[in-house]
Design an enzyme around this catalytic site. Sequence first.
Site, PDB file in Angstrom:
ATOM      1  CB  CYS A 110     -14.542  -8.998   5.143  1.00 38.63           C
ATOM      2  SG  CYS A 110     -15.075  -7.436   4.463  1.00 38.63           S
ATOM      3  CG  HIS A 244     -11.422 -10.352   2.742  1.00 35.54           C
ATOM      4  ND1 HIS A 244     -12.410 -10.485   1.796  1.00 35.54           N
ATOM      5  CD2 HIS A 244     -11.499  -9.060   3.176  1.00 35.54           C
ATOM      6  CE1 HIS A 244     -13.052  -9.342   1.670  1.00 35.54           C
ATOM      7  NE2 HIS A 244     -12.520  -8.464   2.487  1.00 35.54           N
ATOM      8  CG  ASN A 274     -13.831  -6.539  -0.373  1.00 36.29           C
ATOM      9  OD1 ASN A 274     -14.566  -7.412   0.063  1.00 36.29           O
ATOM     10  ND2 ASN A 274     -13.179  -5.699   0.410  1.00 36.29           N
TER      11      ASN A 274
END
Length: 317
Positions: A110, A244, A274
């Site tokens: 990520c 994020h 996500n």
Amino acid sequence: MSIKVLGTGYYVPPKTLTNDDLAQMVDTSDEWITQRVGVSVRHVSETETASDMAVKAALQAMEQAGVSAEDIDLIISASITPETLCPTVAGWVQKHIGASCPAFDVSSACSGFLFALDTAVSYIVRGKVKNVLVIGAERLSKIVDWTDRNTCVIFGDGAGAAVVTAGDNYLSSLIYTAGGDEVLKIPSHAGNSPFYKNEPDRPYIFMDGQETFKFAVSKIVKDIKEVTEEAGITLGQIDHVVTHQANIRIIDYASKRLGISKEKFFVNIDKYGNTSAASVPMALAELNASGRLKRGDIVALSAFGGGLSSAACIIKW
Ligand code: UT7
């Protein structure tokens, strides 16, 4: 000398999956997912690869930047879900946009886009290149265990991109890794070697949600404080925070602990879930498209996740 951002773009595949759709697949509910994670709907790819999505985000960023394929001197893409390990996502993008520059991928889950951006800055500062296309693209639906409610309700597919060039607007940055697989792990394909003696891994995302959550909150806060200090500014001078998009509660905690109002945090997790390495560039591109970013605004970018890894930077828009 560092960089400035010339253009941004993002893309998500057309198919959407609501929380109610997921409740038909695993033992979950719209209420649990909305309250505990903050996702209402995510996009999942039926046919498009991470690189297909990357191409669409890249072309949008290039159009906004006013550059053509010949103007791109380097392509760096971040992904943990490339359809092929070779060619890389960046290699596919190079082919499909008609560029001829070097192209390679970086992998840091990520945090990948911010690792890629920091790498791009290094090439630009050394004077090796002028315009760099930086991408984050993921088809996470491919590596999610769709029978595991702990993970399948969280993730989504998409891509984000930015064209950056020489400038003075990257004020500070950090990248961080704490290697280990206890908290988050994505095994790669084991193959069919008759000589393989390891225990075969389940080829899906494994995540200890609570441990990842604690890591995320502590790193967002620590990283943003650190890059703010390095940039010689105060937290109060930050106009926008783009983190994020992993869990709305992580963003809430970060806002409280940093003392930066929630309104300054860009949030789109409700629409996309996500999307790992695509998350930060998608959020930045969407914030940019909203018209809320003004020249001279101070933007803090922050990411965290598998590795374990984290990264942050301060950009003057
Ligand atoms: O992108 C990489 C970085 N990733 C992250 O930053 C993710 C960080 N972690 C998280 O966002 C959260 O930890 C999760 C969303 C993954 C999980 O939320 P949580 O509040 O930490 O839930 P939990 O794992 O502590 O589980 C609480 C309860 C459990 O039930 P019991 O044992 O209390 O009866 C779970 O079984 O919630 C249950 N549960 C669910 N219930 C309905 C877990 N998943 C679900 C679900 N639907 N999908």
